[in-house]
Design a protein around this motif. Structure first.
Motif, PDB file in Angstrom:
ATOM      1  N   ALA A   1      47.213  88.699  72.765  1.00  0.00           N
ATOM      2  CA  ALA A   1      45.971  88.452  72.044  1.00  0.00           C
ATOM      3  C   ALA A   1      44.839  88.159  73.027  1.00  0.00           C
ATOM      4  O   ALA A   1      43.689  88.507  72.768  1.00  0.00           O
TER       5      ALA A   1
ATOM      6  N   HIS B   1      52.781  90.490  71.074  1.00  0.00           N
ATOM      7  CA  HIS B   1      51.482  91.142  71.017  1.00  0.00           C
ATOM      8  C   HIS B   1      50.494  90.325  71.853  1.00  0.00           C
ATOM      9  O   HIS B   1      50.248  89.169  71.558  1.00  0.00           O
TER      10      HIS B   1
ATOM     11  N   TYR C   1      51.428  86.321  71.470  1.00  0.00           N
ATOM     12  CA  TYR C   1      52.071  85.771  70.264  1.00  0.00           C
ATOM     13  C   TYR C   1      53.557  86.099  70.270  1.00  0.00           C
ATOM     14  O   TYR C   1      53.994  87.031  70.960  1.00  0.00           O
TER      15      TYR C   1
ATOM     16  N   ASP D   1      55.467  87.804  68.613  1.00  0.00           N
ATOM     17  CA  ASP D   1      55.902  89.201  68.431  1.00  0.00           C
ATOM     18  C   ASP D   1      55.518  90.074  69.635  1.00  0.00           C
ATOM     19  O   ASP D   1      55.477  91.295  69.530  1.00  0.00           O
TER      20      ASP D   1
ATOM     21  N   GLU E   1      33.809  82.091  62.511  1.00  0.00           N
ATOM     22  CA  GLU E   1      33.138  82.846  61.433  1.00  0.00           C
ATOM     23  C   GLU E   1      32.572  81.901  60.368  1.00  0.00           C
ATOM     24  O   GLU E   1      32.871  82.062  59.179  1.00  0.00           O
TER      25      GLU E   1
ATOM     26  N   PRO F   1      34.849  92.795  68.154  1.00  0.00           N
ATOM     27  CA  PRO F   1      35.352  93.392  66.912  1.00  0.00           C
ATOM     28  C   PRO F   1      36.584  92.648  66.403  1.00  0.00           C
ATOM     29  O   PRO F   1      37.136  91.793  67.087  1.00  0.00           O
ATOM     30  N   SER F   2      36.994  93.009  65.217  1.00  0.00           N
ATOM     31  CA  SER F   2      38.167  92.387  64.616  1.00  0.00           C
ATOM     32  C   SER F   2      39.382  92.591  65.515  1.00  0.00           C
ATOM     33  O   SER F   2      39.595  93.670  66.053  1.00  0.00           O
ATOM     34  N   GLY F   3      40.134  91.531  65.708  1.00  0.00           N
ATOM     35  CA  GLY F   3      41.338  91.622  66.536  1.00  0.00           C
ATOM     36  C   GLY F   3      41.051  91.432  68.013  1.00  0.00           C
ATOM     37  O   GLY F   3      41.953  91.523  68.846  1.00  0.00           O
ATOM     38  N   ALA F   4      39.816  91.110  68.367  1.00  0.00           N
ATOM     39  CA  ALA F   4      39.454  90.971  69.784  1.00  0.00           C
ATOM     40  C   ALA F   4      40.040  89.700  70.388  1.00  0.00           C
ATOM     41  O   ALA F   4      40.200  89.609  71.605  1.00  0.00           O
ATOM     42  N   GLY F   5      40.299  88.702  69.555  1.00  0.00           N
ATOM     43  CA  GLY F   5      40.886  87.458  70.062  1.00  0.00           C
ATOM     44  C   GLY F   5      39.980  86.249  69.919  1.00  0.00           C
ATOM     45  O   GLY F   5      40.243  85.195  70.507  1.00  0.00           O
ATOM     46  N   LYS F   6      38.929  86.362  69.114  1.00  0.00           N
ATOM     47  CA  LYS F   6      37.971  85.259  68.942  1.00  0.00           C
ATOM     48  C   LYS F   6      38.655  84.024  68.352  1.00  0.00           C
ATOM     49  O   LYS F   6      38.540  82.917  68.884  1.00  0.00           O
ATOM     50  N   THR F   7      39.351  84.237  67.226  1.00  0.00           N
ATOM     51  CA  THR F   7      40.031  83.119  66.563  1.00  0.00           C
ATOM     52  C   THR F   7      41.071  82.494  67.491  1.00  0.00           C
ATOM     53  O   THR F   7      41.189  81.272  67.582  1.00  0.00           O
ATOM     54  N   THR F   8      41.790  83.352  68.206  1.00  0.00           N
ATOM     55  CA  THR F   8      42.813  82.855  69.127  1.00  0.00           C
ATOM     56  C   THR F   8      42.183  81.947  70.182  1.00  0.00           C
ATOM     57  O   THR F   8      42.716  80.875  70.499  1.00  0.00           O
TER      58      THR F   8
HETATM   59  N1  LIG Z   1      49.748  84.079  64.393  1.00  0.00           N
HETATM   60  C1  LIG Z   1      49.734  85.301  64.948  1.00  0.00           C
HETATM   61  N2  LIG Z   1      50.895  85.917  65.219  1.00  0.00           N
HETATM   62  C2  LIG Z   1      50.917  87.137  65.802  1.00  0.00           C
HETATM   63  N3  LIG Z   1      49.811  87.804  66.151  1.00  0.00           N
HETATM   64  C3  LIG Z   1      48.617  87.249  65.914  1.00  0.00           C
HETATM   65  C4  LIG Z   1      48.518  85.959  65.295  1.00  0.00           C
HETATM   66  N4  LIG Z   1      47.200  85.644  65.183  1.00  0.00           N
HETATM   67  C5  LIG Z   1      46.521  86.691  65.699  1.00  0.00           C
HETATM   68  N5  LIG Z   1      47.346  87.655  66.145  1.00  0.00           N
HETATM   69  C6  LIG Z   1      46.985  88.906  66.780  1.00  0.00           C
HETATM   70  O1  LIG Z   1      46.225  88.589  67.926  1.00  0.00           O
HETATM   71  C7  LIG Z   1      45.104  89.472  68.050  1.00  0.00           C
HETATM   72  C8  LIG Z   1      43.833  88.645  68.073  1.00  0.00           C
HETATM   73  O2  LIG Z   1      43.665  88.040  66.815  1.00  0.00           O
HETATM   74  P1  LIG Z   1      42.442  87.106  66.461  1.00  0.00           P
HETATM   75  O3  LIG Z   1      42.697  86.554  65.114  1.00  0.00           O
HETATM   76  O4  LIG Z   1      42.262  86.156  67.572  1.00  0.00           O
HETATM   77  O5  LIG Z   1      41.253  88.142  66.409  1.00  0.00           O
HETATM   78  P2  LIG Z   1      39.775  87.909  65.902  1.00  0.00           P
HETATM   79  O6  LIG Z   1      38.894  88.338  67.007  1.00  0.00           O
HETATM   80  O7  LIG Z   1      39.607  86.530  65.391  1.00  0.00           O
HETATM   81  O8  LIG Z   1      39.683  88.939  64.700  1.00  0.00           O
HETATM   82  P3  LIG Z   1      38.856  88.825  63.328  1.00  0.00           P
HETATM   83  O9  LIG Z   1      37.455  89.179  63.616  1.00  0.00           O
HETATM   84  O10 LIG Z   1      39.491  89.846  62.450  1.00  0.00           O
HETATM   85  O11 LIG Z   1      39.049  87.420  62.828  1.00  0.00           O
HETATM   86  C9  LIG Z   1      45.160  90.401  66.870  1.00  0.00           C
HETATM   87  O12 LIG Z   1      45.701  91.626  67.303  1.00  0.00           O
HETATM   88  C10 LIG Z   1      46.088  89.726  65.894  1.00  0.00           C
HETATM   89  O13 LIG Z   1      46.842  90.689  65.180  1.00  0.00           O
END
Ligand SMILES: Nc1ncnc2c1ncn2[C@@H]1O[C@H](COP(=O)(O)OP(=O)(O)OP(=O)(O)O)[C@@H](O)[C@H]1O
Ligand SMILES: [Mg+2]
Lengths: 299, 219
Positions: free
Chosen positions: B17, B15, B11, B13, B163, B36-43
């Protein structure tokens, strides 16, 4: 199919206008104001030009003779002037005639002139030019030519007011164009802000449209239609206001003017300019929209 | 159907993902992405329907390389991918039926087709008697059914869900999962992202385990 789509676009555009009635009204008001200013300047310039032309029609050149020109000489000069292509008609005004005319025009104080020992007025010719030569350049050329004749001391055509009036019209045009350009810019900014507001109020719809695979064309068209409707209503509104004001003005001014300066026919915008003003309004609406669209689609 | 090679997502910043992801999801698969949360599923989900662009690597969906896709291409790609979210993303000022019609209308469907298709999916999700209710008048489960109906109304080959049951209680969750299963049995490839491992195990044995942006499946 095409009709159904068109219907969809119009429905969405009107929905957008309805949701942001107030902002749209402000936007339409601003475009109207800008177009109104344009219209007023254009009408003013057109009519000033018209008056200018009208007065131009009354142009006559007066040629003054040298103090002691013989009647032979006067005849010769008259011949020469008649033979010039520009000359329509020429009248000789003798020294005596000139004095009588002057006395007449100063009817209240003619005692002043009674005590003159000598007639100080020169003999002259009053020359009417042919219609096609009644313009600044031709008159200037004619005057230069006549001044070249030996027995002629001077020639004039009222250059001072002609030039001043010409300068005045240029200034009106300049002021009109500068104010107009400024208003154009302001208008585009205001329209782009209204469209931004509608975009904002419909961000959820837009998000879903993008999600389900609507093309940019489908997403943008209703907004452009909004801009188009804004521009069109503003141009019609401003034209309406212009026309009504023109009608009111014409009934007042013409009577006053005609009393002092002769018959005057004030004209409204010619058809071509009316169409151009409407197009300008529409263009402004679309431009304002494109302005905010460009930024929004990048995001 | 979906092939992913050496995929990285960083991303703005800085970071990271997702790091070096390699996946192959076959046609007709029913797959869970868990972690777990933050693993990158949504990404991962976002990258598949082009809501985000990859930093490095290739994603190939239905034979289209997403790294090379143009703006207009994205629109047409999305007509082949349905997406469902935790928060439903329905338009509250439109009825259930209108929400579905909207999705068809803006993709330029024919009027007759719109009616037929809208009815078909409403029947499929079992809400043909609630079509005049607005989302606020529907339960969470019903809202998600409408969202699913909207996602599949264009007959996509792929259905993505992020989700989808995160806001629903366990009983409704089962119903929604059954609906996904049902849709999958009709031939649609389904990818569901969830942090709920038990749910994933209950419905499929095809899992993508994510942690800190990496796939940690045992080989
Ligand atoms: N738009 C964004 N800008 C910067 N960082 C992001 C953005 N979206 C997600 N991240 C970061 O990327 C990493 C993966 O995020 P993601 O949303 O894919 O996780 P997730 O597995 O879906 O988590 P959750 O279960 O909480 O939904 C996280 O560390 C998050 O902080
Ligand atoms: Mg997530």
């Amino acid at each position: 199919m095409f009709l159904y789509r068109l219907l969809y676009f119009f429905r969405e555009a009107f929905q957008g206008i309805k949701n942001n009635r107030f902002t749209h009204m402000v936007a339409i008001g601003t475009i109207t104001l800008a177009l109104l200013t344009f219209g007023i300047f254009i009408i003013t310039v057109i009519n000033l030009n018209q008056i200018f032309d009208d007065w131009g029609k009354r142009i006559q050149v007066i040629v003054y003779m040298d103090e002691d020109t013989s009647s032979e000489g006067i005849k010769k000069v008259k011949e020469k002037i008649i033979n010039l292509t520009q000359t329509e008609n020429i009248i000789y005004v003798s020294k005596e005639r000139a004095l009588i005319t002057l006395k007449k025009s100063l009817h209240n104080q003619n005692g002043i002139l009674d005590n003159l020992d000598d007639n100080p007025l020169p003999a002259s010719f009053e020359i009417q030019l042919k219609e096609e030569y009644k313009n600044l350049q031709s008159v200037q050329a004619f005057v230069a030519r006549v001044k070249g004749i030996d027995e002629v001391s001077d020639a004039e055509y009222g250059q001072e007011w002609l030039e001043k009036f010409s300068a005045f019209i240029s200034m009106v045009k300049l002021v009109g164009v500068s104010i107009g350009c400024f208003l154009l810019l302001a208008t585009i900014i205001i329209i782009s802000n209204t469209i931004k507001l509608t975009i904002y109020s419909r961000r959820e719809e837009i998000e879903i449209m993008k999600l389900v695979g609507a093309t940019n064309f489908f997403i943008q068209t209703p907004f452009f239609l909004e801009g188009f409707i804004q521009g069109l209503s503003a141009s019609l509104l401003s034209l309406g206001i212009l026309f009504v004001s023109y009608k009111i003005l014409i009934s007042k001014i013409i009577i006053d003017y005609s009393l002092y300066l002769g018959y005057l026919d004030l004209i409204f915008l010619p058809q071509k300019l009316i169409i151009e003003l409407i197009l300008l309004g529409i263009l402004l609406g679309l431009f304002g929209c494109a302005f905010s669209m460009g930024r929004f689609l990048k995001a | 159907m979906i092939q992913i090679f050496n995929l990285y997502k960083v991303y703005p910043d800085n970071h990271p993902a997702l790091t070096d992801i390699n996946l192959h999801i076959k046609k007709g698969d029913f797959v869970f992405a868990t972690g777990p949360s933050g693993a990158g599923k949504t990404t991962l989900i976002k990258l598949i329907f082009c809501a985000e662009r990859a930093t490095r690597g290739q994603i190939i969906v239905n034979g289209i390389n997403l790294a090379k896709i143009k703006k207009s291409g994205i629109s047409y790609l999305r007509r082949n991918i349905g997406v469902v979210f935790q928060d439903f993303k329905l338009l509250n000022n439109r009825t259930a039926y209108e929400n579905i019609v909207f999705a068809l209308e803006v993709t330029g469907a024919r009027r007759k087709e719109i009616k037929r298709k809208a009815w078909q999916v409403l029947k499929l999700v079992g809400l043909q008697n609630r079509l005049d209710a607005t989302p606020l008048g529907l339960s969470g489960g019903e809202q998600q059914r409408i969202a699913i109906a909207r996602a599949i109304v264009n007959n996509p080959t792929i259905l993505l869900a992020d989700e989808p049951t995160g806001n629903l209680d366990s009983e409704i969750t089962q119903d929604i999962m059954e609906l996904f299963k049902n849709i999958n049995e009709r031939g649609t490839t389904v990818v569901i992202a969830t942090h709920n491992k038990n749910l994933a195990h209950q419905y499929s044995d095809k899992h993508i385990l994510l942690e800190k942006g990496r796939v940690i499946n045992p080989a």
